[in-house]
Design an enzyme around this catalytic site. Structure first.
Site, PDB file in Angstrom:
ATOM      1  N   ALA A 203       0.871  -1.197   0.000  1.00 35.30           N
ATOM      2  CA  ALA A 203       0.000   0.000   0.000  1.00 35.30           C
ATOM      3  C   ALA A 203       0.892   1.225   0.000  1.00 35.30           C
ATOM      4  CB  ALA A 203      -0.897   0.006   1.224  1.00 35.30           C
ATOM      5  N   HIS A 204       0.632   2.131  -0.926  1.00 37.08           N
ATOM      6  CA  HIS A 204       1.424   3.368  -0.954  1.00 37.08           C
ATOM      7  C   HIS A 204       0.653   4.558  -1.497  1.00 37.08           C
ATOM      8  CE1 HIS A 204       1.770   2.229  -5.178  1.00 37.08           C
ATOM      9  NE2 HIS A 204       2.101   3.489  -5.428  1.00 37.08           N
TER      10      HIS A 204
END
Ligand code: UD1
Ligand code: UDP
Length: 354
Positions: A203-204
């Site tokens: 996740a970014h």
């Protein structure tokens, strides 16, 4: 003379088949690295693994606000293009590197080719959506990965003759590297994982990780998934996410967080995962290509083909929705075929450009 501009992890990976093709056919090109990504594990590792030549120019723009980064790239790329006689500039994807480089080129009347054109999330709050729209509308060659992407471009009035459906170069990159990854990489033993018996997470996206409560929600959901299935959850942490975890004072419990890994290790982790949870664009594509179920931690996607073939489902970041999505994707289901092309996108793009 082709100028290939790149700046971030996914651009290095997805441009690699095009660079290889130029090398193979002895086509004159030069490589400009904006330096948007610069940490070893977000940058150099991919040049090393993919055996890419070093960039001819590195603009070292580094991190900054949207305007700061975009402005520095615009100035830096303009300087290079003023110096180097260039017939076409190739950019790939939807980062600030892509939009700023395309703008610098087009203002100097140098044609731009946009690799991975026509993707739309229809969510203008994402910086990437703005980058996609601007880049598509100023490019001369639009290399759409799928027919759906072509349709979006036509709907926006982009002339048909400028659009070329080539497939996505990520298929080329996966085909070119999967066997080497499975043979050479050692990620499962390094992280103490068994084939098919772990969840892989990334996740970014700014909208997920820059918001304290969404980020806490994602980790709560991951812990619930771990408990429900009694399987390890491994999460190579993007530097943006690492920075936000520190700044919010969140310490992930029960989740195996590790630094970002190289492409070989990541492909191996993906190919052997029970299921992948992600908000990454490229990872939605790769899981679809590899036949691994994916749960996307977003409300929308610019990769609708993955939803249509059934490799992916949208879950957002609410823990209950994520658990339900994981359950749905782990039901026995038919296999799907990869909608992103035959692995020859790089070759087709170079043929059209030359
Ligand atoms: C960028 C792209 C995003 C893409 C992602 C790929 C934009 C607007 N965003 O997001 O579309 O999906 O790259 O990973 O172009 N940092 C490091 N080392 C690095 C790079 C970044 O420590 O090598 C840290 C810095 O604290 C930086 C933060 O990560 O402030 C965010 O980096 P940035 O390039 O601004 O955006 P990404 O989130 O990486
Ligand atoms: N990737 C990698 N190591 C990691 C995480 C991802 O090599 O630890 C690769 C992954 O295989 C994919 C690409 O990085 O090809 C996706 O990049 P990212 O998720 O950063 O960007 P996005 O695709 O969302 O723009």
């Amino acid at each position: 003379m082709i100028a290939i501009v790149l700046g971030t992890r996914p651009e290095i990976i997805k441009m690699s088949p095009i660079i290889r093709e130029c090398e193979k056919q002895d086509i004159p090109y030069y490589l400009v690295h904006t330096g948007q990504h610069y940490s070893y594990e977000m940058d150099r590792v991919f040049f090393k693994e993919l055996e890419l030549p070093g960039a001819h120019y590195n603009l070292d723009v580094g991190s900054g606000s949207q305007a700061e980064q975009t402005g520095k790239i615009l100035l830096g790329v303009e300087r290079v293009l003023e110096k180097e006689p260039t017939d076409i500039v190739l950019v790939q994807g939807d980062t600030n590197t892509v939009m700023a480089s395309a703008l610098a080129a087009v203002k100097l009347h140098i044609p731009v080719g946009h690799v991975e054109a026509g993707l739309r999330s229809f969510d203008r709050a994402m910086p990437e959506e703005i980058n996609r729209i601007v880049t598509d509308h100023i490019s001369d060659y639009l290399f759409a990965p799928t027919k759906a992407a072509r349709e979006y471009l036509l709907d926006e009035g982009i002339p048909d003759k400028t659009i070329h459906v080539t497939g996505n170069t990520i298929v080329d990159a996966v085909f070119q590297n999967l066997e080497i990854a499975q043979r050479k990489a050692d990620a499962l033993s390094r992280f103490g994982l068994n084939k098919g018996s772990y969840f892989l997470v990334t996740a970014h996206r700014a909208e997920n990780v820059d918001d304290k409560y969404r980020l806490i929600g994602i980790f709560q959901a991951l812990l619930a998934v771990r408990k429900e299935y009694d399987l390890p959850v491994i999460f190579p942490i993007h530097p943006r996410t690492q920075k936000m975890l520190l700044s919010f004072g969140i310490s992930p419990e029960g989740i195996q967080t590790v630094p970002p890994v190289g492409f070989f290790e990541f492909l191996q982790l993906e190919a052997n995962a029970r299921l992948v949870l992600t908000d990454s664009g490229g990872i939605q594509e790769e899981t679809c290509i590899l036949g691994v179920p994916c749960v996307t931690l977003r409300e929308n996607t610019e990769r609708p083909e993955t939803l249509e073939v059934g490799s992916n489902i949208l879950a957002g970041t609410d823990a209950d929705c994520i658990i339900k999505a994981v359950q749905a994707m782990l039901q026995p289901h038919a296999t799907w075929s990869n909608p992103f092309g035959d692995g020859k996108a790089g070759e087709k793009i170079i043929e059209i450009c030359t």
